[in-house]
Design an enzyme around this catalytic site. Structure first.
Site, short mmCIF file in Angstrom:
data_model
loop_
_atom_site.label_atom_id
_atom_site.label_comp_id
_atom_site.label_asym_id
_atom_site.label_seq_id
_atom_site.Cartn_x
_atom_site.Cartn_y
_atom_site.Cartn_z
N GLU A 122 0.88 -1.18 0.00
CA GLU A 122 0.00 0.00 0.00
C GLU A 122 0.91 1.22 0.00
OE1 GLU A 122 -3.07 0.04 -0.41
OE2 GLU A 122 -3.88 -1.89 0.23
N CYS A 134 -2.60 8.97 2.81
CA CYS A 134 -2.32 8.45 1.47
C CYS A 134 -3.48 8.76 0.53
CB CYS A 134 -2.03 6.96 1.52
SG CYS A 134 -3.29 5.99 2.33
#
Length: 520
Positions: A277, A311
């Site tokens: 990720e 993010c």
């Protein structure tokens, strides 16, 4: 050209001594036992706890030695041999108890998240709630690890798939979600029958100690092996040892693209699995039909929330040329009303950047944007403390999507680009190397469906009439391209933590071969 935003300061910063006391109290209530010092750590042998709220060093403690890391992996591997044969619903009882303890100690853990990561109180509480939510999801999952039965071409045969525990799961997490990402992986891995070794960010070590204490308490309460989850602390060398160990079946790593470019090949070289990720350079398209009141609220939270350190933070705004000037004016006005300051003040909406490096990266990006023809509004440092780095969110009008826009800068910078056609807008959305989250604000059904279609957004997350951040745990979380391709949390993400076996059972008295092959 730079325009200064009139954002207000919020709250007097607490002293370092107050932060130490609050952290120690939270650790005590959470049952975490840790020998803490207050002198700066020397070399790579110590872990330094520094709060972005003031920039002060709060504590230091010993890092994990290579022997400590090896021992943690060994303990997790040994526990796996027992845990994998424990019935999944019984494994779920451990996660259920962890969820109960998180609910009981929600405020205590959120206090540590604010102290270490600088999140405002509501966001810190929301992160712990996310942990509670994934525990509930995983408990239900413990009774739903379904396989398939397929039609066999051979009479008297049954063809099926079954799923089995994978092994030791190594979790490497980032500072911006210091506890939630660990829980995404750990709750799912535990009900799948795996054991976990966690290497948290060296910027947020106390939250990790607290989470480990709660999990060990949960294991004791339900009679689970205490070694099902192990914690290792330190810098890059600790993470590298975890990545390279062949006993670690899966490495789930959250962080920068650069980190993923190193982790992925190293794990693949030993034929391990990786779940990555990585970076996000997320965009929202605003069309002429959009509900602009709704859009402004979604844009401001997505772009300025967590001081731009998610993010999924909104970094690019792609606006139809006919409404761009007016929408940017509304966003700038909204930014001017965002109180910047102490995350413990209930009025604050924008807390600090994690450290000086983040501030320098932000200023470098803004300077590059100016050099590429951008007009910068905001982005100034707020002088609230010598060692802390508070900034006003920045809006940057760009004439085109230059290379600075293609880079992810982990700070509250919102680049604004104009478009004329929906195809052009989607092309701008997809033009960056990252592919995590995206959004469109529109009341036109055709535009919405076009954005969600196979030739629409190329991101792992594509939203309509909400921002790019704030994902729920029920859906799989992750992205494409340089974001790494991994999926965590909900949906069928559990399959990444298990191995699949195809089984054929012959209950007949014959031995036919597949595809009509005759032998003998």
């Amino acid at each position: 050209m730079t325009t200064t935003l009139p954002t207000s300061a919020s709250g007097t910063l607490p002293s370092a001594d107050e932060l130490r006391t609050r952290a120690q109290n939270a650790l005590r209530w959470l049952g975490a036992d840790l020998e803490l010092g207050t002198e700066p750590a020397v070399g790579d042998d110590g872990v330094t706890v520094r709060s972005p709220i003031t920039g002060d060093i709060l504590f230091t403690f010993a890092a994990s030695s290579p022997e400590d890391v090896d021992k943690a992996i060994s303990q997790a591997a040994q526990a796996f041999s027992q845990w994998r044969t424990t019935p999944a619903p019984v494994r779920g009882a451990l996660v259920a108890r962890l969820g109960e303890l998180l609910t009981e100690h929600k405020k205590d853990l959120a206090e540590l998240v604010t102290i270490e990561a600088g999140k405002i109180v509501s966001e810190a509480l929301g992160e712990v709630q996310e942990m509670i939510d994934i525990c509930q999801f995983a408990v239900g999952l413990s009774r739903q690890l379904y396989g398939k039965t397929m039609a066999s071409e051979r009479a008297g045969h049954r063809l099926m798939e079954s799923w089995h525990p994978l092994g030791v799961v190594g979790v490497i997490s980032a500072f911006n979600f210091p506890v939630a990402v660990w829980s995404w992986n750990t709750a799912i891995a535990l009900v799948c029958g795996d054991t976990v070794v966690w290497k948290p960010s060296e910027l947020t070590p106390l939250t990790a100690v607290a989470c480990q204490a709660l999990l060990e308490r949960a294991a004791a309460d339900v009679g689970a092996p205490p070694q099902v989850s192990r914690l290792i602390q330190g810098g890059r060398e600790v993470g590298e040892q975890l990545v390279d160990d062949p006993r670690v079946a899966l490495v789930s790593a959250t962080g920068s693209v650069r980190m993923g470019q190193q982790v992925g090949p190293r794990v693949a070289a030993r034929f391990g699995r990786s779940l990555l990720e990585l970076g996000g350079n997320n965009a929202a398209i605003v069309t002429p039909s959009a509900d602009q009141d709704l859009a402004v609220r979604g844009i401001v939270f997505s772009a300025a929330g967590t001081a731009g350190q998610r993010c999924t933070t909104l970094r690019r705004l792609i606006v139809h040329r006919s409404i761009a000037d007016g929408l940017v004016e509304r966003i700038v006005n909204a930014y001017g009303q965002l109180p910047v300051g102490s995350p413990f003040d209930e009025q604050t909406l924008v807390g600090p950047l994690i450290n000086e490096k983040s501030f320098r990266d932000m200023q470098d990006a803004l300077e590059t944007a100016r050099a590429q023809g951008g007009t910068v509004i905001g982005g100034e440092r707020r002088e609230l403390g010598d060692g802390s780095f508070y900034v006003t969110p920045a809006v940057v009008r760009m004439p085109e999507q230059g290379d600075v826009v293609h880079r992810e800068t982990f700070a509250p910078i919102l680049y604004v680009l104009d478009y004329d056609t929906i195809d052009e807008a989607i092309a701008l959305n997809n033009a960056v190397p990252q592919g995590l989250s995206s959004a469109i604000f529109t009341l036109d059904m055709r535009e919405a469906e076009r954005f969600l279609a196979a030739d629409g957004s190329d991101c792992g997350i594509a939203n309509v009439n909400i921002g790019t951040s704030g994902a729920e745990i029920g859906g799989a979380f992750g992205g494409e391209k340089e974001t790494g391709g991994g999926r965590e949390s909900g949906s069928d993400s559990w399959k990444a933590y298990m191995r699949r076996a195809t089984n054929t059972v012959n209950y007949s008295t014959e031995l036919p071969l597949a595809q009509g092959v005759h032998f003998g």
